[in-house]
Design an enzyme around this catalytic site. Structure first.
Site, PDB file in Angstrom:
ATOM      1  CD  GLU A 193       3.854  -0.771   7.279  1.00 48.84           C
ATOM      2  OE1 GLU A 193       3.195   0.019   6.574  1.00 48.84           O
ATOM      3  OE2 GLU A 193       3.364  -1.434   8.205  1.00 48.84           O
ATOM      4  CG  HIS A 226      -0.300   0.097   2.538  1.00 45.80           C
ATOM      5  ND1 HIS A 226       0.012  -1.021   3.276  1.00 45.80           N
ATOM      6  CD2 HIS A 226       0.119   1.151   3.292  1.00 45.80           C
ATOM      7  CE1 HIS A 226       0.582  -0.660   4.416  1.00 45.80           C
ATOM      8  NE2 HIS A 226       0.664   0.653   4.449  1.00 45.80           N
ATOM      9  CG  HIS A 278       4.051   4.448   5.383  1.00 41.45           C
ATOM     10  ND1 HIS A 278       3.156   4.927   6.322  1.00 41.45           N
ATOM     11  CD2 HIS A 278       3.629   3.188   5.099  1.00 41.45           C
ATOM     12  CE1 HIS A 278       2.261   3.993   6.600  1.00 41.45           C
ATOM     13  NE2 HIS A 278       2.512   2.920   5.864  1.00 41.45           N
TER      14      HIS A 278
END
Lengths: 134, 134
Positions: free
Chosen positions: A130, A7, A79
């Site tokens: 991430e 994502h 992010h």
């Protein structure tokens, strides 16, 4: 090592307005808002054919995106989350390469219930990364 | 209306160093640098299984990412590009909804040789959105 883009996270100050913009103006499929108090955010998933965007609004005290929104009051890209097969192997390889893992270096349970780590944006040209075990 | 995430663009001040970080530290497949003088950038493609990241470095005078790097000297996420089936239909729908198209409102030929438009980040919570006809 890097797998799929799981994502792209976008922090927003007004989740209802942002959801309406993605649903009504951009014509995307969006989820209901999901409060994740243990992660300090409420999230709406924007479903695209090949990945998803996550719209994040702070929830409660000490939200991990509060400082970002103070600096970027209109919101912004926060992010990118990439999948990896083995979070421990990935973490160890990154540490050997000199990259800094945020926090105590141990994987935490992320918003999708899977182990995640975050990498210092200064080591990746201003992008907060991430990694999530797929 | 929104289709696949075509790419996530990241502006960087040092393309060679950023390429090395994605290739060697993160273990991703990266392309050779491709100068695109008509777009004012040199680009390296980071190929992921479901989409790509584009690392952008300014090229020449008046690069469209020069101001961003002045504000974010370490680099950062610059825009997200979504595919649409018909750029004119998409543009007209967005204008009716009150969204602002950058420039003169006419699609331009983007870095992949396809028609693109950019939407004002103020209308989308701080995120610069590129739409590319698939």
């Amino acid at each position: 090592m890097l797998g799929r883009v799981n994502h792209i996270a976008i922090a927003v100050p007004d989740l209802a307005a942002a959801t309406a913009a993605y649903r009504d103006t951009l014509g995307a499929a969006v989820s209901q808002p999901q409060p994740l108090p243990e992660h300090g955010v409420t999230v709406v998933f924007v479903e695209l054919p090949n990945t998803k965007v996550e719209l994040l609004q702070p929830l409660g005290q000490d939200s991990p995106i509060a400082a970002f929104l103070e600096k970027n009051p209109s919101g912004g890209m926060h992010h990118i989350c990439y999948e990896v097969d083995d979070i421990i192997l990935a973490r160890d390889r990154l540490v050997v390469a000199g990259a800094r893992v945020l926090g105590d270096g141990q994987p935490k349970t992320g918003a999708h219930g899977k182990p995640v780590i975050f990498l210092h944006p200064k080591d990746f040209f201003g992008t907060l990364i991430e990694l999530e075990q797929a």
